[in-house]
Design a protein around this motif. Sequence first.
Motif, PDB file in Angstrom:
ATOM      1  N   ASN A 222      22.637  31.443 -31.884  1.00  0.00           N
ATOM      2  CA  ASN A 222      22.896  32.853 -32.275  1.00  0.00           C
ATOM      3  C   ASN A 222      21.633  33.093 -33.250  1.00  0.00           C
ATOM      4  O   ASN A 222      21.019  34.215 -33.379  1.00  0.00           O
ATOM      5  N   TRP A 223      20.972  32.138 -33.924  1.00  0.00           N
ATOM      6  CA  TRP A 223      19.940  32.226 -35.017  1.00  0.00           C
ATOM      7  C   TRP A 223      18.749  32.744 -33.948  1.00  0.00           C
ATOM      8  O   TRP A 223      17.922  33.469 -34.516  1.00  0.00           O
TER       9      TRP A 223
ATOM     10  N   GLN B 202      37.841  27.313 -33.553  1.00  0.00           N
ATOM     11  CA  GLN B 202      38.501  26.150 -33.208  1.00  0.00           C
ATOM     12  C   GLN B 202      37.814  25.215 -31.940  1.00  0.00           C
ATOM     13  O   GLN B 202      38.622  25.248 -31.176  1.00  0.00           O
ATOM     14  N   ASP B 203      36.528  25.051 -32.255  1.00  0.00           N
ATOM     15  CA  ASP B 203      35.989  24.067 -31.113  1.00  0.00           C
ATOM     16  C   ASP B 203      35.486  22.962 -31.770  1.00  0.00           C
ATOM     17  O   ASP B 203      35.524  22.538 -32.974  1.00  0.00           O
ATOM     18  N   ARG B 204      34.888  22.100 -30.862  1.00  0.00           N
ATOM     19  CA  ARG B 204      34.383  21.057 -31.326  1.00  0.00           C
ATOM     20  C   ARG B 204      33.030  21.001 -32.052  1.00  0.00           C
ATOM     21  O   ARG B 204      32.324  22.005 -31.746  1.00  0.00           O
ATOM     22  N   PHE B 205      32.665  20.078 -32.913  1.00  0.00           N
ATOM     23  CA  PHE B 205      31.663  20.066 -33.753  1.00  0.00           C
ATOM     24  C   PHE B 205      30.240  20.375 -32.874  1.00  0.00           C
ATOM     25  O   PHE B 205      29.505  21.362 -33.647  1.00  0.00           O
ATOM     26  N   ILE B 206      30.036  19.839 -32.075  1.00  0.00           N
ATOM     27  CA  ILE B 206      28.872  19.889 -31.218  1.00  0.00           C
ATOM     28  C   ILE B 206      28.696  21.246 -30.526  1.00  0.00           C
ATOM     29  O   ILE B 206      27.852  21.857 -30.556  1.00  0.00           O
ATOM     30  N   LYS B 207      29.707  21.901 -30.390  1.00  0.00           N
ATOM     31  CA  LYS B 207      29.652  23.152 -29.748  1.00  0.00           C
ATOM     32  C   LYS B 207      29.651  24.397 -30.841  1.00  0.00           C
ATOM     33  O   LYS B 207      28.753  25.226 -30.584  1.00  0.00           O
ATOM     34  N   ARG B 208      30.017  24.007 -32.127  1.00  0.00           N
ATOM     35  CA  ARG B 208      30.042  24.978 -32.916  1.00  0.00           C
ATOM     36  C   ARG B 208      28.544  24.941 -33.501  1.00  0.00           C
ATOM     37  O   ARG B 208      27.821  25.855 -33.809  1.00  0.00           O
ATOM     38  N   SER B 209      27.883  23.600 -33.469  1.00  0.00           N
ATOM     39  CA  SER B 209      26.530  23.292 -34.107  1.00  0.00           C
ATOM     40  C   SER B 209      25.480  24.203 -33.053  1.00  0.00           C
ATOM     41  O   SER B 209      24.668  24.798 -33.590  1.00  0.00           O
ATOM     42  N   THR B 210      25.492  23.761 -31.730  1.00  0.00           N
ATOM     43  CA  THR B 210      24.690  24.478 -30.884  1.00  0.00           C
ATOM     44  C   THR B 210      24.702  25.851 -30.910  1.00  0.00           C
ATOM     45  O   THR B 210      23.746  26.580 -30.703  1.00  0.00           O
ATOM     46  N   SER B 211      25.993  26.423 -30.901  1.00  0.00           N
ATOM     47  CA  SER B 211      26.107  27.870 -31.116  1.00  0.00           C
ATOM     48  C   SER B 211      25.516  28.630 -32.234  1.00  0.00           C
ATOM     49  O   SER B 211      24.963  29.681 -32.194  1.00  0.00           O
ATOM     50  N   ARG B 212      25.487  27.885 -33.430  1.00  0.00           N
ATOM     51  CA  ARG B 212      24.801  28.373 -34.712  1.00  0.00           C
ATOM     52  C   ARG B 212      23.221  28.501 -34.424  1.00  0.00           C
ATOM     53  O   ARG B 212      22.613  29.353 -34.616  1.00  0.00           O
ATOM     54  N   VAL B 213      22.811  27.477 -33.695  1.00  0.00           N
ATOM     55  CA  VAL B 213      21.304  27.565 -33.453  1.00  0.00           C
ATOM     56  C   VAL B 213      21.058  28.493 -32.322  1.00  0.00           C
ATOM     57  O   VAL B 213      19.948  29.218 -32.459  1.00  0.00           O
TER      58      VAL B 213
ATOM     59  N   GLY C  26      23.232  39.931 -35.273  1.00  0.00           N
ATOM     60  CA  GLY C  26      24.585  39.632 -34.667  1.00  0.00           C
ATOM     61  C   GLY C  26      24.828  38.245 -35.115  1.00  0.00           C
ATOM     62  O   GLY C  26      23.840  37.414 -35.310  1.00  0.00           O
ATOM     63  N   HIS C  27      26.021  37.388 -35.307  1.00  0.00           N
ATOM     64  CA  HIS C  27      26.228  36.071 -35.684  1.00  0.00           C
ATOM     65  C   HIS C  27      27.097  35.549 -34.622  1.00  0.00           C
ATOM     66  O   HIS C  27      27.299  34.272 -34.795  1.00  0.00           O
ATOM     67  N   ASP C  28      27.503  36.071 -33.569  1.00  0.00           N
ATOM     68  CA  ASP C  28      28.400  35.492 -32.539  1.00  0.00           C
ATOM     69  C   ASP C  28      28.178  36.007 -31.190  1.00  0.00           C
ATOM     70  O   ASP C  28      29.131  36.908 -30.515  1.00  0.00           O
ATOM     71  N   PHE C  29      26.899  36.219 -30.758  1.00  0.00           N
ATOM     72  CA  PHE C  29      26.521  36.796 -29.338  1.00  0.00           C
ATOM     73  C   PHE C  29      27.502  36.511 -28.436  1.00  0.00           C
ATOM     74  O   PHE C  29      27.887  37.213 -27.402  1.00  0.00           O
ATOM     75  N   ASN C  30      27.648  35.199 -27.948  1.00  0.00           N
ATOM     76  CA  ASN C  30      28.317  34.357 -27.184  1.00  0.00           C
ATOM     77  C   ASN C  30      29.903  34.642 -27.120  1.00  0.00           C
ATOM     78  O   ASN C  30      30.644  34.136 -26.248  1.00  0.00           O
ATOM     79  N   SER C  31      30.845  35.459 -27.963  1.00  0.00           N
ATOM     80  CA  SER C  31      31.973  35.525 -28.255  1.00  0.00           C
ATOM     81  C   SER C  31      32.318  36.119 -27.082  1.00  0.00           C
ATOM     82  O   SER C  31      31.775  37.331 -26.543  1.00  0.00           O
TER      83      SER C  31
END
Length: 321
Positions: free
Chosen positions: A147-148, A134-145, A158-163
């Motif tokens: 994590n990859w 439940q975050d902004r699109f830009i935050k979700r997009s940068t997070s995917r990059v 891992g797929h969500d290191f920063n959780s």
Amino acid sequence: MLKSLSERPPPRVSILIPAYNESESIGLFLRELIQVLDDKATDAEIIVIDDGSTDGTKSVVRRACPDDPRVRVLRLRRNQGKSHALQIGIDAARGEVVVLMDADGQDDPHEIPRLLDALDDGLDLVTGMREVRQDRFIKRSTSRVYNWTTRRLTGVDGHDFNSGFKAMSIDVAQSLDLYGDLHRYIPVLAAWSGFRVGEVAVNHRSRLGGSSKFGRARFWRGYLDLLTVKFLTTYTNRPLHLLGSLGSALGGIGLLVLGWLSIQWVLGQGIGTRPALTAGVLLVIVGVQLISLGLVAELLVSLAHRGGGQRRHAGSVVDED
């Protein structure tokens, strides 16, 4: 009469909540968290680390649970960052399991039993993977990059290191040395120390109030910290492998350039004013310096081993007959 902290038996779970200017959300969040702990009969303490808030966060915590001995507040004089706040909380934790949660209410307290079950099933550290963020699109997009890149560079799955929602044994927590922004890489640091890490999909919610404290610089700081973690986990005990490789590569290129210029000089061409001469000499000098620095670093590592000064990572020995 309330018993002092030293007189109380240690709880099973220590819940650490770093908070910086979260007065609009932390009161509601704590009341919900306490209700869940009561419903599940979870033996826990709650440690709120007020990271130098200026909006009365500590007062809100006190009003939310004024007579609950399970709630402790540690206040820092100034804002020093999430990693430092978490390290303070870890040092103060008394439980055999440590749970990390954010103060904005996005982490669902009802998911705590699932994380604890994952630890009971054999993991040493489990991250609450935000399946639907439940975050902004830009935050979700940068997070995917992010994590990859972290997954590919460190080799840790891992797929969500920063959780910010994590549960770990006290052994994992005490093996950590958090500073800067290294809290983002807790799973990587734990895996490097030999612990078993994993993820569990959890519910992710919108903020209960307030606004995010992280700006655009967070993305670039994260990648710089990733380089730090890569160095610490790969080359701490063999710095010459990194510095020597770089030095040898640069020095080799410099020698090739100088060799080519030497052939030109033998053939009668002038090379004294050519930029390639300066570049070749510079590359050789830098290469020698890097190799020398690597050798000095290897000497320091060797002395640390011989003197017993190197930190022993918890989890290196898991059993003894």
